[in-house]
Design an enzyme around this catalytic site. Sequence first.
Site, PDB file in Angstrom:
ATOM      1  N   HIS A   1       5.283   9.654   2.129  1.00  0.00           N
ATOM      2  CA  HIS A   1       3.980   9.149   2.573  1.00  0.00           C
ATOM      3  C   HIS A   1       4.149   8.028   3.610  1.00  0.00           C
ATOM      4  CE1 HIS A   1      -0.344   8.031   1.697  1.00  0.00           C
ATOM      5  NE2 HIS A   1       0.093   6.912   2.259  1.00  0.00           N
ATOM      6  N   GLU A   2       4.940   7.025   3.248  1.00  0.00           N
ATOM      7  CA  GLU A   2       5.114   5.877   4.147  1.00  0.00           C
ATOM      8  C   GLU A   2       5.853   6.261   5.426  1.00  0.00           C
ATOM      9  OE1 GLU A   2       3.280   3.498   3.563  1.00  0.00           O
ATOM     10  OE2 GLU A   2       2.872   3.841   1.444  1.00  0.00           O
TER      11      GLU A   2
HETATM   12 ZN   LIG Z   1      -1.122   5.487   3.295  1.00  0.00          ZN
END
Ligand SMILES: [Zn+2]
Length: 602
Positions: free
Chosen positions: A387-388
């Site tokens: 995600h990051e």
């Molecule tokens: Zn996010």
Amino acid sequence: MKQKISKYDWDLECLLKNKPLDWWIKKWQESLDYDVKNQNHFYKSKKQFIQWLDKSLEQDKIENVLFNYVSNHANEDTTNQKWIAIGQKINFIAIKYNQLLSKLTNIILKNQKTIQKYLEDKQLKKYKREFYLIFRQKPHILKEAYENLLSRLSGTINNTGDIFSTLTNSDLEFSEPVSDNKNKKHHIKNAYDLIKILETSNDRVLRKSAWICFHKTYYKHRNTLSKTLFYNFLSENKKDKIRNFKGYVDKCLFADEVSEKTLTNIYKNVESFKNLVYKFKKIRNKHLQTVLKLKNIEPWDLSFNYLTTNKISIEEAKKDILMALKPLGDKYTKIVKKAFNEHWISFMPKKGKLTGAYSIGGTYGLKKIYILMNFVGSLNSVKTLAHEIGHSVQSYLFNQKQDIYANVAIFYAEIASICNETLLFFYLLKKYQNQPKIKKYLIINFINDFFGATTRQIIFSEFEYNTANMINNDQPFTADMGLDMYLKLIKKYENLSPSQEKNLQTLPYKYSLSTIFRIDHFYMNSLYVYKYAIGQIVGLYIASRIFKKDKVVLKRYFNFLESGDSLNPLDTIALLGVDLSNKKIYDEAKQTLTKLIEQLKL
Ligand SMILES: [Zn+2]
């Protein structure tokens, strides 16, 4: 002397380029002094104007170095007094110059015609959107005396956000001890303890009493919480009306450059998920009954993490992510490798380190787009990393293409991170195709996340929309009205059966309706939560297409990532070939989810 950075730490020192921190602070102050000195002249000739714009880009770069260096160090050890003190010092400087430069917007507005003429110049055309965003505020800026008055009252007009967080983070006491199946009492300190029990405890009696304790505690404070919410929206509506908006909702939509129709259209389209939500929950609960060997599934069983997998190492996680993101092509994975090999990431939990995860903002001019996380070796940790990475690669890419628009608007910020999560999910489904227990666990989690970000957040969003509008129209709002409205919205979006509906009106289940009063975004005043749904729906669409090797969508996706905030939010999303008002994209999500739900039955 250069310190060696350990393998799983970020390299923050390279930000300073061998200069001491004080040198950067001095350079920053000099650039702010330049602004103060020139604020009454910069528009007087095109030459001065260009110089002023160039200086402001330089200033952005300095600020990004300084703020990221200090805040990331502070987040790595939130108790470290040195970083707290430096943070405060920088903050005081910022406040001082903010005051000295507080008339700048007004000066720009007063000289709109002159500036607009300059912007016709070939060299300056690219600044048009930047100034358009300032000029469009004109109808909402008041006479100088009123602005002055408001700025003197700032910090006193609406502080409900602070009151809300003090109540929920500090004062709220989970006073009833929670009992386990041997009737042993557990004393709970905070909400995190309770959530941990719900996620990890094998003891169902303990889970049940933790669930009840958690929701009952908020329920007991429903009057204070609903009043805080009432005054929050009352005050925001009044404030926004003073600034010539229709009210709070109108102001927020203006800030997002979105029409009310766009918002209500998203509500309508997400409502169309309701039969699927109902079907999924039924099949999910049936599956959980078998896995957990239970007769019926209760709310306190839903967060329980029943899958125990081997601990995943950081190296394995990196490998899985690189494999999962392969469909995005070499251009993309090369940047991911840079992130892994060049110390962009602070991986490990440490004493005093901020919990959760983020990829930094304010990245213009930076070579490394840092990530803070707390890797614990679970599938969830791998998902968080993917995600990051999505945020960091997007920042890296628009940094190469943009200077003034090297940013991302919240409206579409989650698309890139959800796209990565989804590609990881598709990859793991393949990886574990012969292990049905893990595969079904992954599917259930993925769909839970999907409806958590769409259906659930849209219920919250419509609640916020209705409540703010009601109060704007001088209608009353009480705790009971809030609970009732929340129940009606759950019915509207989740297609409850009559027995489920009746259940929610009976204790202890009714306690959970108080959830609606503890949504912190309601107190942050930006009509935020519906944006989660956009990220989820568009992210799923993009990832599904790219996974199926759709070259057109892949090309569009890079255009989107590289565009920064050079276009308005809806035009940025249009770069993906996506129209949020068209039901096509929602239908495609439904098709993808239906196929996944079918796999749960096998
Ligand atoms: Zn996010």
